[in-house]
Design a protein around this motif. Structure first.
Motif, mmCIF file in Angstrom:
data_model
loop_
_atom_site.group_PDB
_atom_site.id
_atom_site.type_symbol
_atom_site.label_atom_id
_atom_site.label_comp_id
_atom_site.label_asym_id
_atom_site.label_seq_id
_atom_site.Cartn_x
_atom_site.Cartn_y
_atom_site.Cartn_z
ATOM 1 N N ALA A 1 0.849 -1.192 0.000
ATOM 2 C CA ALA A 1 0.000 0.000 0.000
ATOM 3 C C ALA A 1 0.882 1.237 0.000
ATOM 4 C CB ALA A 1 -0.918 0.011 1.220
ATOM 5 N N ILE A 2 0.324 2.355 -0.425
ATOM 6 C CA ILE A 2 1.052 3.624 -0.393
ATOM 7 C C ILE A 2 0.216 4.657 0.355
ATOM 8 C CG2 ILE A 2 2.334 3.178 -2.523
ATOM 9 C CD1 ILE A 2 0.387 5.061 -3.981
ATOM 10 N N VAL A 3 0.893 5.680 0.852
ATOM 11 C CA VAL A 3 0.223 6.760 1.574
ATOM 12 C C VAL A 3 0.424 8.062 0.808
ATOM 13 C CG1 VAL A 3 0.098 8.069 3.734
ATOM 14 C CG2 VAL A 3 0.557 5.606 3.795
ATOM 15 N N VAL A 4 -0.681 8.755 0.566
ATOM 16 C CA VAL A 4 -0.670 10.054 -0.108
ATOM 17 C C VAL A 4 -1.735 10.927 0.560
ATOM 18 C CG1 VAL A 4 0.105 9.147 -2.340
ATOM 19 C CG2 VAL A 4 -2.343 9.272 -1.838
ATOM 20 N N ASP A 5 -1.780 12.220 0.195
ATOM 21 C CA ASP A 5 -2.858 13.050 0.728
ATOM 22 C C ASP A 5 -4.185 12.609 0.108
ATOM 23 O OD1 ASP A 5 -3.447 14.930 -1.702
ATOM 24 O OD2 ASP A 5 -1.275 14.991 -1.455
ATOM 25 N N LEU A 6 -5.277 12.886 0.812
ATOM 26 C CA LEU A 6 -6.579 12.350 0.424
ATOM 27 C C LEU A 6 -7.038 12.752 -0.987
ATOM 28 C CD1 LEU A 6 -8.934 10.586 1.295
ATOM 29 C CD2 LEU A 6 -9.927 12.567 2.462
ATOM 30 N N PRO A 7 -6.945 14.024 -1.397
ATOM 31 C CA PRO A 7 -7.364 14.360 -2.767
ATOM 32 C C PRO A 7 -6.574 13.598 -3.828
ATOM 33 C CG PRO A 7 -7.227 16.330 -1.443
ATOM 34 C CD PRO A 7 -6.591 15.240 -0.635
ATOM 35 N N THR A 8 -5.262 13.454 -3.595
ATOM 36 C CA THR A 8 -4.441 12.696 -4.540
ATOM 37 C C THR A 8 -4.871 11.237 -4.561
ATOM 38 O OG1 THR A 8 -2.553 14.185 -4.242
ATOM 39 C CG2 THR A 8 -2.073 11.995 -5.113
ATOM 40 N N ALA A 9 -5.253 10.716 -3.402
ATOM 41 C CA ALA A 9 -5.727 9.329 -3.326
ATOM 42 C C ALA A 9 -6.973 9.125 -4.175
ATOM 43 C CB ALA A 9 -6.016 8.961 -1.867
ATOM 44 N N PHE A 10 -7.897 10.083 -4.116
ATOM 45 C CA PHE A 10 -9.103 9.981 -4.941
ATOM 46 C C PHE A 10 -8.757 10.026 -6.430
ATOM 47 C CE2 PHE A 10 -11.512 10.880 -1.074
ATOM 48 C CZ PHE A 10 -12.640 10.108 -1.284
ATOM 49 N N TYR A 11 -7.816 10.874 -6.793
ATOM 50 C CA TYR A 11 -7.427 10.960 -8.206
ATOM 51 C C TYR A 11 -6.763 9.663 -8.674
ATOM 52 C CZ TYR A 11 -5.017 12.046 -12.480
ATOM 53 O OH TYR A 11 -4.553 11.997 -13.776
ATOM 54 N N ILE A 12 -5.818 9.155 -7.870
ATOM 55 C CA ILE A 12 -5.099 7.937 -8.255
ATOM 56 C C ILE A 12 -6.062 6.771 -8.455
ATOM 57 C CG2 ILE A 12 -3.481 6.165 -7.429
ATOM 58 C CD1 ILE A 12 -1.873 8.429 -6.109
ATOM 59 N N THR A 13 -7.002 6.597 -7.526
ATOM 60 C CA THR A 13 -7.912 5.456 -7.606
ATOM 61 C C THR A 13 -8.982 5.611 -8.681
ATOM 62 O OG1 THR A 13 -9.225 6.425 -5.800
ATOM 63 C CG2 THR A 13 -7.573 4.770 -5.203
ATOM 64 N N SER A 14 -9.226 6.834 -9.123
ATOM 65 C CA SER A 14 -10.250 7.039 -10.153
ATOM 66 C C SER A 14 -9.666 7.127 -11.559
ATOM 67 C CB SER A 14 -11.042 8.320 -9.870
ATOM 68 O OG SER A 14 -10.207 9.467 -9.974
#
Length: 294
Positions: free
Chosen positions: A214-227
């Motif tokens: 798993a990786i850790v990023v800030d939440l907005p970036t997480a939404f972008y990466i997963t979408s």
């Protein structure tokens, strides 16, 4: 730079000092006293479009390359699209600089807040304000309250984690020099050595290739990466703010910059009039809910 005047002041008589003090009562504050004030003294004149910038009449803004979504769009910071690009131009306008007066510069993430003289007026690149970083640079008021989040591939063991304890036995990764990496070492405290990557896209590749769980990023970036980048990944959850104080992104300025108070005032004004909230809703609307890992 002011050694000669200081030697002179020590040499002259007390009576002459008094006369000089009267004569220059409205002169700029001596350097030794100015350095005792908070960075970006409120005495600094924030004349619209006439600040003491790197280039007269221009405002030089820096960010990393590539410039990631949702903070920027199409890797083009100058197009005004994406949350941080929009914020940068809003701050510039508040300071009296229109879009044509803004000059963009590429500066690596870690170099932005490293010690040393800066070549930009301010940097905007998801840099979290911290006491450690404040030793080397100035920060504006925070322009975004951020949470850190965990991403894992769907169906993996990591994707099933519902608590911090569920992450401890995993191989976790994040970009070097970030609070994301700090959350792994300081909050999760995994049994395996965390993986540090020079860029977020390297962390994403490692996740895709199974090099990390798993990786850790800030939440907005997480939404972008997963979408958009790793559609077979999911947001496992987000971390609570540590110490009861929200983590905030701030604009980075040179240590002791005369612009700090002016830039902070501009950010404060944008928060007060609702501009920051409007831009956050426009560009970061997806970053609202994710399970909280405790």
């Amino acid at each position: 730079m002011h050694l000669a005047p200081r030697v002179l002041r020590r040499a002259i008589s007390a009576a002459t000092v008094a006369l000089l003090a009267t004569a220059v009562g409205c002169a700029p504050q001596p350097e030794d006293k100015a350095s005792d004030q908070a960075s970006g003294s409120t005495a600094t004149t924030c004349a619209k479009g006439k600040l003491a910038t790197q280039t007269s009449g221009k405002l030089t803004i820096a960010t990393d390359e590539p410039a990631y979504e949702p903070w920027f769009e199409d890797d083009k910071p100058a197009n005004g699209k994406g949350f941080e690009s929009a914020v940068a131009y809003a701050v510039a306008k508040q300071l009296g600089y229109d879009k044509s007066a803004v000059v963009w510069q590429s500066v690596p993430f870690n170099k932005a807040f490293a010690p040393g003289v800066k070549t930009f007026d301010f940097d905007i690149n998801q840099v979290s304000i911290s006491p450690e970083r404040k030793k080397a640079v100035d920060f504006s008021s925070g322009y975004y309250d951020v949470r850190q989040a965990v991403i894992a591939l769907k169906g993996s063991k990591a994707a099933k984690a519902t608590s911090i304890a569920g992450l401890k036995g995993l191989k976790l990764g994040a970009q070097v020099g970030t609070t994301s990496l700090n959350y792994i070492s300081d909050v999760v405290k995994p049994t395996q050595q965390e993986a540090a990557f020079s860029k977020n896209d390297q962390a994403v590749s490692a996740l895709k290739n199974g090099q990390v769980d798993a990786i850790v990023v800030d939440l907005p970036t997480a939404f972008y990466i997963t979408s958009a980048e790793v559609t077979n990944a999911k947001i496992v959850g987000q971390f609570e703010n540590q110490g009861g104080t929200p983590e905030q992104f701030g604009l980075v300025l040179d240590k002791g910059s005369d612009l700090t108070s002016c830039v902070s005032s501009a950010v404060d004004a944008l928060r007060k009039d609702g501009t920051l909230a409007k831009l956050e809703k426009q560009w970061l609307s997806d970053a609202v809910d994710a399970p909280v890992l405790k």
